[in-house]
Design an enzyme around this catalytic site. Structure first.
Site, PDB file in Angstrom:
ATOM      1  CB  SER A   1       2.148  -2.446  -7.257  1.00  0.00           C
ATOM      2  OG  SER A   1       2.532  -1.095  -7.304  1.00  0.00           O
TER       3      SER A   1
ATOM      4  CG  ASP B   1      -3.812   1.821  -3.897  1.00  0.00           C
ATOM      5  OD1 ASP B   1      -2.965   2.634  -3.479  1.00  0.00           O
ATOM      6  OD2 ASP B   1      -3.525   0.855  -4.617  1.00  0.00           O
TER       7      ASP B   1
ATOM      8  CG  HIS C   1      -0.341   0.143  -3.151  1.00  0.00           C
ATOM      9  ND1 HIS C   1      -0.908   0.178  -4.399  1.00  0.00           N
ATOM     10  CD2 HIS C   1       0.937  -0.293  -3.334  1.00  0.00           C
ATOM     11  CE1 HIS C   1      -0.033  -0.208  -5.302  1.00  0.00           C
ATOM     12  NE2 HIS C   1       1.105  -0.498  -4.684  1.00  0.00           N
TER      13      HIS C   1
END
Length: 305
Positions: free
Chosen positions: A137, A237, A275
């Site tokens: 991320s 995601d 995610h």
């Protein structure tokens, strides 16, 4: 180390700087050092530059799986980095305090901390570019910002004017990464939280968001020794869309990174899961690292022999 040392050796809460309580890292030496052609795997956690509940320990499940993998023979060590976080006074369980230096960071504080941690590891364990830098991320943003780091040398904190040089990695793996911040905010214009955390980390100037985005990096100038970028992402995601991968892929292709040939390689790895599920369960994060190590071994001359 001596012949009586027991492996693996694990250390947590290792201080690499005295800037704050979050300037720590953890590392694991799975076996005695036997060859300079073995890689360090160094991980940078995500959390939108601000979440106190995501830290260096988030690499634990993936590391445990890698410790049991056949790729372990090519790995010299693992490390996971904590860094100062941006303010998050509305966090429901751990709100930030304005007087806490660990929770009031703004760019370039985060990247300065990562660079300081990398220098600590290189100085302590005597390796140079023989490492794979992995980020999840916003950690993927930071990983690529290491390769971009010359771009904001003039903007470093005054205390960092004499910061020792960090040798960049041979390869970078971005996992569920944030690569084009203006596009991310625009794609989620109906969700103000995206603009909030980007502005919280980088300030309100959208030109700054673009300049610090990995898609804007001049890697030919700032990372001429870079050999491989792997972009790993899940179409499941729910927080970061595949458009981020497409934008980063195009940016790298225009600078000579290629899937099939050349000295600078590019690879896409499609993952599965949500995610945070990717790192929480660890399986997909570990798989992305394994595939990256395999590419390094097969495609980069002089590595992992």
């Amino acid at each position: 180390m001596t012949a009586t040392d027991v492996f693996p050796q694990r250390e947590k809460n290792v201080r690499y700087s005295d800037r704050s309580a979050l300037n720590t890292l953890e590392y694991c030496l799975p076996q005695p050092w036997r060859s300079s052609r073995r890689l360090w795997i160094i991980y940078i956690h995500g959390g939108a530059w601000q979440d106190p509940e995501i830290d260096a320990s988030s690499f634990g499940n993936a590391q445990d799986l890698l410790m049991k993998s056949r790729e372990l023979e090519h790995i010299a060590g693992f490390a996971s980095i904590n860094y100062r976080l941006s303010p998050y006074p509305s966090h429901p369980r751990l709100p930030s305090d304005p007087s806490d230096p660990a929770r009031n960071a703004h760019h370039p504080d985060h990247i300065n901390d990562v660079l300081a941690a990398l220098h600590y590891l290189q100085d302590t364990f005597h390796f140079s570019h023989e490492y794979l830098l992995v980020g999840h991320s916003c950690g993927a943003t930071l990983a690529l910002q290491v390769a971009m780091s010359r771009n904001w040398a003039a903007h470093r904190e005054s205390t960092q004017a004499s910061q020792p040089n960090v040798v960049p990695p041979v390869a970078i793996l971005g996992v569920e990464g944030l690569y084009d911040l203006p596009a991310l905010v625009e794609n989620h214009s109906d969700q103000p939280v995206y603009k909030d955390f980007v502005a919280n980390a980088f300030g309100p100037d959208e030109a700054q968001w673009a300049a610090t985005s990995p898609t804007s990096g001049d890697y030919e100038a700032s990372w001429p020794t870079g050999k491989l970028v792997v972009l790993a992402h899940s179409r499941e995601d729910e927080l970061v869309e595949w458009d981020q991968v497409d934008r980063m892929h195009r940016a790298l292709r225009t600078q000579g990174f290629d899937e099939a040939q050349g000295d600078q390689r590019l690879k896409l790895v499609e993952l599965s899961g949500k995610h945070d599920q990717v790192w929480q369960e660890g399986r997909e994060l570990a798989r992305a690292i394994q595939e990256t190590v395999q590419v390094i071994g097969s495609s980069i001359r002089g590595f992992l022999l």
